[in-house]
Design an enzyme around this catalytic site. Structure first.
Site, PDB file in Angstrom:
ATOM      1  N   TYR A   1      36.446  -9.125   4.984  1.00 33.60           N
ATOM      2  CA  TYR A   1      36.975  -8.367   6.120  1.00 33.60           C
ATOM      3  C   TYR A   1      37.590  -7.041   5.662  1.00 33.60           C
ATOM      4  O   TYR A   1      37.601  -6.069   6.393  1.00 33.60           O
ATOM      5  CB  TYR A   1      38.098  -9.156   6.804  1.00 33.60           C
ATOM      6  CG  TYR A   1      37.679 -10.269   7.727  1.00 33.60           C
ATOM      7  CD1 TYR A   1      36.365 -10.739   7.791  1.00 33.60           C
ATOM      8  CD2 TYR A   1      38.642 -10.867   8.553  1.00 33.60           C
ATOM      9  CE1 TYR A   1      36.028 -11.785   8.645  1.00 33.60           C
ATOM     10  CE2 TYR A   1      38.311 -11.902   9.413  1.00 33.60           C
ATOM     11  CZ  TYR A   1      37.005 -12.359   9.455  1.00 33.60           C
ATOM     12  OH  TYR A   1      36.689 -13.385  10.311  1.00 33.60           O
ATOM     13  N   GLY A   2      38.161  -7.077   4.450  1.00 32.18           N
ATOM     14  CA  GLY A   2      39.051  -5.995   4.026  1.00 32.18           C
ATOM     15  C   GLY A   2      38.394  -4.644   3.822  1.00 32.18           C
ATOM     16  O   GLY A   2      39.079  -3.640   3.664  1.00 32.18           O
TER      17      GLY A   2
ATOM     18  N   GLU B   1      35.402 -15.408  -4.436  1.00 31.21           N
ATOM     19  CA  GLU B   1      34.408 -16.153  -3.645  1.00 31.21           C
ATOM     20  C   GLU B   1      33.372 -16.814  -4.555  1.00 31.21           C
ATOM     21  O   GLU B   1      32.881 -17.894  -4.266  1.00 31.21           O
ATOM     22  CB  GLU B   1      33.691 -15.220  -2.652  1.00 31.21           C
ATOM     23  CG  GLU B   1      34.541 -14.765  -1.473  1.00 31.21           C
ATOM     24  CD  GLU B   1      34.772 -15.859  -0.436  1.00 31.21           C
ATOM     25  OE1 GLU B   1      33.864 -16.669  -0.183  1.00 31.21           O
ATOM     26  OE2 GLU B   1      35.887 -15.904   0.132  1.00 31.21           O
TER      27      GLU B   1
ATOM     28  N   ASP C   1      41.077 -17.782   7.479  1.00 28.50           N
ATOM     29  CA  ASP C   1      40.837 -16.648   6.564  1.00 28.50           C
ATOM     30  C   ASP C   1      39.362 -16.255   6.673  1.00 28.50           C
ATOM     31  O   ASP C   1      38.549 -16.976   7.261  1.00 28.50           O
ATOM     32  CB  ASP C   1      41.175 -17.038   5.111  1.00 28.50           C
ATOM     33  CG  ASP C   1      40.949 -15.875   4.142  1.00 28.50           C
ATOM     34  OD1 ASP C   1      41.415 -14.763   4.443  1.00 28.50           O
ATOM     35  OD2 ASP C   1      40.285 -16.059   3.109  1.00 28.50           O
ATOM     36  N   SER C   2      39.031 -15.135   6.049  1.00 29.03           N
ATOM     37  CA  SER C   2      37.637 -14.687   6.040  1.00 29.03           C
ATOM     38  C   SER C   2      36.763 -15.566   5.141  1.00 29.03           C
ATOM     39  O   SER C   2      35.544 -15.593   5.308  1.00 29.03           O
ATOM     40  CB  SER C   2      37.572 -13.236   5.558  1.00 29.03           C
ATOM     41  OG  SER C   2      38.218 -13.125   4.303  1.00 29.03           O
TER      42      SER C   2
ATOM     43  N   CYS D   1      46.773 -10.363  -0.794  1.00 28.43           N
ATOM     44  CA  CYS D   1      45.482 -10.839  -0.289  1.00 28.43           C
ATOM     45  C   CYS D   1      45.418 -12.289  -0.705  1.00 28.43           C
ATOM     46  O   CYS D   1      45.690 -12.616  -1.879  1.00 28.43           O
ATOM     47  CB  CYS D   1      44.326 -10.052  -0.921  1.00 28.43           C
ATOM     48  SG  CYS D   1      42.699 -10.721  -0.502  1.00 28.43           S
ATOM     49  N   THR D   2      45.075 -13.165   0.224  1.00 28.88           N
ATOM     50  CA  THR D   2      45.132 -14.588  -0.106  1.00 28.88           C
ATOM     51  C   THR D   2      44.027 -15.008  -1.076  1.00 28.88           C
ATOM     52  O   THR D   2      44.056 -16.131  -1.587  1.00 28.88           O
ATOM     53  CB  THR D   2      45.082 -15.449   1.171  1.00 28.88           C
ATOM     54  OG1 THR D   2      44.021 -14.991   2.006  1.00 28.88           O
ATOM     55  CG2 THR D   2      46.404 -15.382   1.913  1.00 28.88           C
ATOM     56  N   HIS D   3      43.082 -14.135  -1.340  1.00 32.73           N
ATOM     57  CA  HIS D   3      42.100 -14.450  -2.385  1.00 32.73           C
ATOM     58  C   HIS D   3      42.690 -14.273  -3.796  1.00 32.73           C
ATOM     59  O   HIS D   3      42.219 -14.888  -4.738  1.00 32.73           O
ATOM     60  CB  HIS D   3      40.875 -13.532  -2.273  1.00 32.73           C
ATOM     61  CG  HIS D   3      39.891 -13.943  -1.223  1.00 32.73           C
ATOM     62  ND1 HIS D   3      40.146 -13.852   0.120  1.00 32.73           N
ATOM     63  CD2 HIS D   3      38.635 -14.446  -1.324  1.00 32.73           C
ATOM     64  CE1 HIS D   3      39.089 -14.272   0.804  1.00 32.73           C
ATOM     65  NE2 HIS D   3      38.156 -14.631  -0.052  1.00 32.73           N
TER      66      HIS D   3
ATOM     67  N   CYS E   1      45.263 -14.632   6.065  1.00 38.44           N
ATOM     68  CA  CYS E   1      44.495 -13.463   5.658  1.00 38.44           C
ATOM     69  C   CYS E   1      45.412 -12.257   5.837  1.00 38.44           C
ATOM     70  O   CYS E   1      45.888 -12.003   6.951  1.00 38.44           O
ATOM     71  CB  CYS E   1      43.249 -13.333   6.531  1.00 38.44           C
ATOM     72  SG  CYS E   1      42.309 -11.836   6.240  1.00 38.44           S
ATOM     73  N   ASN E   2      45.661 -11.557   4.745  1.00 38.17           N
ATOM     74  CA  ASN E   2      46.542 -10.391   4.837  1.00 38.17           C
ATOM     75  C   ASN E   2      45.928  -9.284   5.678  1.00 38.17           C
ATOM     76  O   ASN E   2      46.637  -8.562   6.374  1.00 38.17           O
ATOM     77  CB  ASN E   2      46.823  -9.838   3.438  1.00 38.17           C
ATOM     78  CG  ASN E   2      47.793 -10.708   2.670  1.00 38.17           C
ATOM     79  OD1 ASN E   2      48.976 -10.440   2.658  1.00 38.17           O
ATOM     80  ND2 ASN E   2      47.298 -11.764   2.057  1.00 38.17           N
ATOM     81  N   THR E   3      44.616  -9.153   5.599  1.00 43.90           N
ATOM     82  CA  THR E   3      43.959  -8.077   6.345  1.00 43.90           C
ATOM     83  C   THR E   3      44.180  -8.273   7.849  1.00 43.90           C
ATOM     84  O   THR E   3      44.567  -7.345   8.562  1.00 43.90           O
ATOM     85  CB  THR E   3      42.452  -8.068   6.010  1.00 43.90           C
ATOM     86  OG1 THR E   3      42.308  -7.979   4.589  1.00 43.90           O
ATOM     87  CG2 THR E   3      41.746  -6.913   6.671  1.00 43.90           C
TER      88      THR E   3
HETATM   89  N1  DGL Z   1      41.799 -13.088   2.006  1.00 43.55           N
HETATM   90  C1  DGL Z   1      41.845 -11.942   2.799  1.00 43.55           C
HETATM   91  C2  DGL Z   1      43.132 -11.180   2.787  1.00 43.55           C
HETATM   92  O1  DGL Z   1      44.136 -11.787   2.505  1.00 43.55           O
HETATM   93  C3  DGL Z   1      40.670 -11.148   3.085  1.00 43.55           C
HETATM   94  C4  DGL Z   1      39.744 -10.783   2.017  1.00 43.55           C
HETATM   95  C5  DGL Z   1      38.598 -10.102   2.671  1.00 43.55           C
HETATM   96  O2  DGL Z   1      37.964 -10.716   3.506  1.00 43.55           O
HETATM   97  O3  DGL Z   1      38.380  -8.916   2.367  1.00 43.55           O
HETATM   98  O4  DGL Z   1      43.174 -10.019   3.085  1.00 43.55           O
END
Ligand code: DGL
Length: 262
Positions: A39-40, A149, A7-8, A181-183, A70-72
């Site tokens: 990343y998103g 984060e 993941d990011s 989003c995994t966050h 990471c979904n992105t």
């Molecule tokens: N956790 C990530 C996701 O699922 C990325 C969040 C990010 O880096 O913007 O998209």
């Protein structure tokens, strides 16, 4: 069988937590690109370059399968990871779509994610392909990522942000919301409280962990400790360890800073 999880930043730990429950003792290597999170909010080209570097990193490590936590990256760069890594690659979008289809009754589904994930319409397309009458209401929630984060996952600030982001989903009367989003599972309580008890939350981290369990060929080693886990970050200066340990409820074993693309 061993898995690399990528993941990011801290978000992919939601997948690690779900994997620990299903496959205690399985060998895991986690990579959080903490130097370049988020990343998103970046362009598709940039995310694809980062994804290629992560795949190359795991190609050089002793892991057999890769989970794009990471979904992105799953939404805009899965092909890049598949091309760059020789073993099985699991993403979070497909299991998330399947879980949302199983959860919704009305077919009115909310999807929240990063701007890149929402722009890609990966969830919307997947949901409508399987259920053409689905009404999908999508919303980018970029501030949830820095809150996760930083470990700001409860209290007034995330509550206000959640209220603002989720209002259109509540107005649309969705019965299910995909945490795309995994966050976001780190903020699950606040998101759940804001949406109310009648809305089901779909956690794509849990969904991909179910798939990984089905794909894990050899039995996990005995014990559920963290000695089988190796954690790599691209910047060890932030709150990663603290947030990770709070979230996982256990000390993280080996933490190593690495450079991608080197
Ligand atoms: N956790 C990530 C996701 O699922 C990325 C969040 C990010 O880096 O913007 O998209």
């Amino acid at each position: 069988m061993s898995w690399g999880v990528f993941d990011s930043g801290v978000g992919g730990l939601t997948v690690v937590r779900a994997l620990r429950r299903r496959l205690p003792g399985v060998r895991l290597a986690y990579l959080g690109d903490t130097a370049r999170v988020p990343y998103g909010i970046r362009s598709v080209d940039t995310v694809r370059r980062y994804a290629a570097e992560a795949a190359a990193f795991f190609r050089r490590r002793d892991v057999e399968g890769l989970i794009v936590a990471c979904n992105t990256v799953s939404a805009v760069a899965l092909d890049v990871v598949e091309q760059g890594f020789p073993g099985p690659v699991l993403d979070v979008v497909r299991p998330g779509v399947a879980a949302a289809l199983a959860a919704t009754r009305s077919g009115r589904v909310g999807v929240i994610g990063t701007p890149a994930t929402i722009r890609s319409d990966a969830y919307g397309a997947g949901l409508r392909a399987a259920r053409p009458d689905a009404v999908v209401v999508s919303r980018a929630c970029p501030l949830f990522v820095p809150l996760a984060e930083e470990g700001w996952v409860d209290g007034e600030v995330p509550r206000l942000v959640a209220r603002r982001y989720l209002a259109p989903l509540i107005e649309a009367g969705v019965d299910t919301v995909v945490l795309g989003c995994t966050h976001y599972p780190l903020l699950r309580d606040v998101i759940g409280e804001t949406l109310g008890p009648d809305v089901r939350l779909v956690d794509s981290a849990e969904a991909v962990a179910d798939v990984a369990r089905g794909r894990t060929t050899a039995p996990a080693t005995s014990g559920g400790g963290t000695e089988h886990e190796h954690c790599f970050v691209t910047d060890a200066g932030g709150a990663f360890r603290e947030v990770a340990e709070r979230f996982l409820g256990a000390p993280i074993g080996r933490l190593e800073q690495v450079e991608l693309g080197a």
